[in-house]
Design an enzyme around this catalytic site. Structure first.
Site, PDB file in Angstrom:
ATOM      1  N   CYS A 155     -15.842  31.241 -29.074  1.00 34.96           N
ATOM      2  CA  CYS A 155     -17.260  32.287 -29.524  1.00 34.96           C
ATOM      3  C   CYS A 155     -16.345  33.035 -28.536  1.00 34.96           C
ATOM      4  CB  CYS A 155     -18.049  31.360 -29.892  1.00 34.96           C
ATOM      5  SG  CYS A 155     -18.366  29.647 -27.657  1.00 34.96           S
TER       6      CYS A 155
HETATM    7  N1  LIG Z   1     -19.597  25.025 -30.689  1.00 34.73           N
HETATM    8  C1  LIG Z   1     -19.086  26.073 -30.810  1.00 34.73           C
HETATM    9  O1  LIG Z   1     -19.743  26.898 -30.634  1.00 34.73           O
HETATM   10  C2  LIG Z   1     -18.079  26.054 -31.078  1.00 34.73           C
HETATM   11  C3  LIG Z   1     -16.583  25.396 -30.969  1.00 34.73           C
HETATM   12  N2  LIG Z   1     -15.470  25.466 -31.537  1.00 34.73           N
HETATM   13  C4  LIG Z   1     -14.958  24.024 -31.196  1.00 34.73           C
HETATM   14  O2  LIG Z   1     -14.636  23.863 -32.441  1.00 34.73           O
HETATM   15  C5  LIG Z   1     -15.051  22.268 -32.697  1.00 34.73           C
HETATM   16  C6  LIG Z   1     -15.451  21.072 -32.587  1.00 34.73           C
HETATM   17  O3  LIG Z   1     -17.053  21.889 -32.097  1.00 34.73           O
HETATM   18  P1  LIG Z   1     -18.442  21.085 -32.123  1.00 34.73           P
HETATM   19  O4  LIG Z   1     -18.632  21.423 -33.422  1.00 34.73           O
HETATM   20  O5  LIG Z   1     -19.003  21.969 -31.425  1.00 34.73           O
HETATM   21  O6  LIG Z   1     -18.200  19.768 -31.549  1.00 34.73           O
HETATM   22  P2  LIG Z   1     -19.417  18.491 -31.708  1.00 34.73           P
HETATM   23  O7  LIG Z   1     -19.089  17.803 -31.058  1.00 34.73           O
HETATM   24  O8  LIG Z   1     -20.775  18.747 -32.452  1.00 34.73           O
HETATM   25  O9  LIG Z   1     -18.046  17.362 -33.055  1.00 34.73           O
HETATM   26  C7  LIG Z   1     -17.159  17.095 -32.799  1.00 34.73           C
HETATM   27  C8  LIG Z   1     -16.331  17.050 -34.200  1.00 34.73           C
HETATM   28  O10 LIG Z   1     -15.435  16.288 -34.475  1.00 34.73           O
HETATM   29  C9  LIG Z   1     -15.965  14.738 -34.967  1.00 34.73           C
HETATM   30  N3  LIG Z   1     -14.221  14.110 -33.431  1.00 34.73           N
HETATM   31  C10 LIG Z   1     -14.483  13.869 -32.328  1.00 34.73           C
HETATM   32  N4  LIG Z   1     -13.410  13.001 -32.667  1.00 34.73           N
HETATM   33  C11 LIG Z   1     -12.313  12.625 -33.348  1.00 34.73           C
HETATM   34  C12 LIG Z   1     -11.345  12.535 -33.343  1.00 34.73           C
HETATM   35  N5  LIG Z   1     -10.443  11.913 -31.986  1.00 34.73           N
HETATM   36  N6  LIG Z   1     -11.062  12.692 -34.531  1.00 34.73           N
HETATM   37  C13 LIG Z   1     -11.345  13.185 -35.711  1.00 34.73           C
HETATM   38  N7  LIG Z   1     -12.539  13.723 -35.669  1.00 34.73           N
HETATM   39  C14 LIG Z   1     -13.071  14.050 -34.290  1.00 34.73           C
HETATM   40  C15 LIG Z   1     -16.698  14.842 -33.913  1.00 34.73           C
HETATM   41  O11 LIG Z   1     -16.979  13.564 -35.200  1.00 34.73           O
HETATM   42  P3  LIG Z   1     -17.534  11.711 -34.751  1.00 34.73           P
HETATM   43  O12 LIG Z   1     -17.385  11.809 -33.930  1.00 34.73           O
HETATM   44  O13 LIG Z   1     -18.513  12.024 -35.181  1.00 34.73           O
HETATM   45  O14 LIG Z   1     -15.782  11.005 -35.355  1.00 34.73           O
HETATM   46  C16 LIG Z   1     -17.734  15.427 -34.839  1.00 34.73           C
HETATM   47  O15 LIG Z   1     -17.865  15.880 -36.536  1.00 34.73           O
HETATM   48  C17 LIG Z   1     -14.303  22.357 -31.107  1.00 34.73           C
HETATM   49  O16 LIG Z   1     -12.566  22.118 -30.807  1.00 34.73           O
HETATM   50  C18 LIG Z   1     -14.740  23.185 -30.265  1.00 34.73           C
HETATM   51  O17 LIG Z   1     -14.461  24.065 -29.467  1.00 34.73           O
HETATM   52  C19 LIG Z   1     -15.102  26.948 -31.765  1.00 34.73           C
HETATM   53  C20 LIG Z   1     -16.035  27.645 -30.964  1.00 34.73           C
HETATM   54  C21 LIG Z   1     -17.797  27.383 -30.923  1.00 34.73           C
HETATM   55  C1  LIG Z   2     -21.537  26.191 -24.246  1.00 31.25           C
HETATM   56  C2  LIG Z   2     -20.531  26.094 -23.877  1.00 31.25           C
HETATM   57  O1  LIG Z   2     -20.223  24.991 -23.694  1.00 31.25           O
HETATM   58  N1  LIG Z   2     -19.315  26.089 -24.457  1.00 31.25           N
HETATM   59  C3  LIG Z   2     -18.501  26.118 -24.431  1.00 31.25           C
HETATM   60  C4  LIG Z   2     -17.756  26.903 -25.954  1.00 31.25           C
HETATM   61  C5  LIG Z   2     -17.890  26.867 -27.345  1.00 31.25           C
HETATM   62  C6  LIG Z   2     -16.378  27.303 -27.844  1.00 31.25           C
HETATM   63  O2  LIG Z   2     -15.892  28.114 -28.061  1.00 31.25           O
HETATM   64  O3  LIG Z   2     -15.540  26.507 -27.874  1.00 31.25           O
HETATM   65  P1  LIG Z   2     -13.578  25.961 -27.848  1.00 31.25           P
HETATM   66  O4  LIG Z   2     -12.930  26.834 -27.185  1.00 31.25           O
HETATM   67  O5  LIG Z   2     -14.177  24.839 -27.573  1.00 31.25           O
HETATM   68  O6  LIG Z   2     -12.907  26.597 -29.318  1.00 31.25           O
HETATM   69  C7  LIG Z   2     -17.532  25.607 -23.227  1.00 31.25           C
HETATM   70  O7  LIG Z   2     -17.896  26.520 -22.634  1.00 31.25           O
HETATM   71  O8  LIG Z   2     -16.535  25.156 -23.135  1.00 31.25           O
END
Ligand SMILES: NC(=O)C1=CN([C@@H]2O[C@H](COP(=O)(O)OP(=O)(O)OC[C@H]3O[C@@H](n4cnc5c(N)ncnc54)[C@H](OP(=O)(O)O)[C@@H]3O)[C@@H](O)[C@H]2O)C=CC1
Ligand SMILES: CC(=O)N[C@@H](CCC(=O)OP(=O)(O)O)C(=O)O
Length: 344
Positions: A155
């Site tokens: 992000c």
């Molecule tokens: N939040 C943001 O703004 C952003 C996040 N990201 C990236 O996207 C990904 C998801 O982020 P986010 O949705 O915020 O995280 P969450 O913690 O909200 O969700 C993580 C998901 O992964 C699943 N999960 C956890 N462990 C495992 C595993 N071992 N095997 C399979 N599934 C698993 C969890 O499900 P359960 O525990 O129910 O299995 C859940 O559905 C991360 O890599 C994050 O860095 C990228 C850009 C922006």
């Molecule tokens: C507020 C906050 O905690 N933000 C996350 C970034 C989320 C994101 O972009 O994620 P990935 O690079 O993990 O996909 C962090 O700083 O780790």
């Protein structure tokens, strides 16, 4: 395109499923969580009641037998999981001819030694890492179209690079000079799981992970210039702002800067060059990135600011852009819908 989403119970997974569910060229076949997830066995709408009647698919646990049975029928899989999980499993889908869109950081960095340093694990699949294409949709269109694995940007890097690349790609900056990126994110950036540091009563605007955040090498790699990245956590749910400060070469004019942005984004409907500084409220819950800049021609200093929704342009909407590109569709296909809620 028949797809599965792994990480269906998370914040990014939920946004992605909603977008894919509304897409008329993509069919969501499976919603998957970790093997022992408390969400396994629920339906998507039980977990997120907002989607009742819109998406009631069951959520299933990830197992090797699910992989062997389900993956051969798929065209693509989206990982919205922890980084190490996609790093470990993406290759298994690629070997079965399934395209991978990885929304984690498992395949974004080209230098393998950055994984232990910034992600805390050794990457076990270096061939897959080498073949991964970075998926900043407005800049890597050609590569995304042909890739078997797309590393969807983080992000903060999305907002930072949309702001920086028109300048660095045109070499308007002073090489080797200090480039500072200040990023501010809402708490959904930290994911859905409960943590003391991101619980509502604990969050107060603060810098974190200074000089060690994993997005510093990602932004530097894709900008082609070393940056200092200062992330901040702020007490609101959604949205992210990145403000970049850099020194331009003597002689660079305001017109050259304007032209660099216009040229980069004139055919990119999700990037809006706004007449005033961007605001989180104008982009939250939308797939847009809003950009504005100001140039001090005496000091040769340029400040650029970009606002996005961290879960949409910063993750799920950008992943759909990448899928659209690989389907040969316009990258914004199915993403631009009327904005709900009126002026406030
Ligand atoms: N939040 C943001 O703004 C952003 C996040 N990201 C990236 O996207 C990904 C998801 O982020 P986010 O949705 O915020 O995280 P969450 O913690 O909200 O969700 C993580 C998901 O992964 C699943 N999960 C956890 N462990 C495992 C595993 N071992 N095997 C399979 N599934 C698993 C969890 O499900 P359960 O525990 O129910 O299995 C859940 O559905 C991360 O890599 C994050 O860095 C990228 C850009 C922006
Ligand atoms: C507020 C906050 O905690 N933000 C996350 C970034 C989320 C994101 O972009 O994620 P990935 O690079 O993990 O996909 C962090 O700083 O780790």
């Amino acid at each position: 395109m028949k797809v599965a989403v792994i990480g269906a119970s998370g914040y990014v997974g939920a946004e992605l499923i909603a977008l894919l569910n509304a897409h008329d060229q993509i069919s969501v076949e499976h919603l998957v969580v970790s093997e022992h997830s408390s969400s396994a066995g629920m339906s998507f709408s039980e977990l997120h009641p907002k989607y009742l009647g819109l998406c009631d698919l069951p959520i299933v646990p990830f197992t090797n037998s699910w992989l062997q049975q389900a993956a051969p029928q798929l065209d693509a899989v989206f990982f919205a999981t922890p980084h190490e999980f996609s790093a470990d499993w993406a290759h298994a889908f690629i070997e079965l001819g399934v395209k991978v869109f990885d929304l984690s950081g498992g395949f974004r960095l080209k230098q393998e030694s950055d994984y232990p340093e910034y992600y805390g694990f050794e990457h076990q699949h270096l061939d897959t890492l080498a073949s991964a294409v970075y998926g900043l949709a407005e800049w890597q269109h050609q590569d995304i179209a042909q890739a078997s694995i797309v590393a969807v940007p983080g992000c903060y890097p999305t907002a930072s690079l949309l702001a920086l690349k028109p300048i660095t790609a045109n070499q308007l900056h002073v090489k080797g000079s200090l480039i500072v990126v200040n990023g501010i994110s809402g708490v959904s950036g930290a994911g859905r799981k409960a943590l003391l540091a991101t619980s509502f009563n604990e969050v107060s605007l603060t810098p974190y992970n200074i000089l060690q955040h994993r997005h510093q090498p990602e932004i530097s790699q894709e900008a082609g210039a070393q940056v200092i990245f200062n992330p901040h956590l702020a007490p609101y749910k959604r949205g992210l702002l990145a403000t970049v400060t850099l020194q331009l070469k003597t002689g660079v004019s305001s017109e050259q800067i304007d032209q660099a942005f216009i040229q980069a984004y004139q055919d990119a409907p999700l990037v809006r060059l706004s007449a005033s500084w961007p605001k989180i409220d104008n982009v939250a819950y939308t797939p847009f990135a809003d950009i504005h800049w100001q140039f001090d021609s005496d000091k040769h200093v340029l400040v650029i600011s970009c606002a996005i929704d961290n879960l949409l342009k910063g993750a799920a909407a950008q992943a759909v852009q990448c899928a659209n590109i690989s389907l040969g569709l316009a990258s914004h296909y199915s993403l631009v819908t009327p904005i709900k809620g009126g002026a406030i």
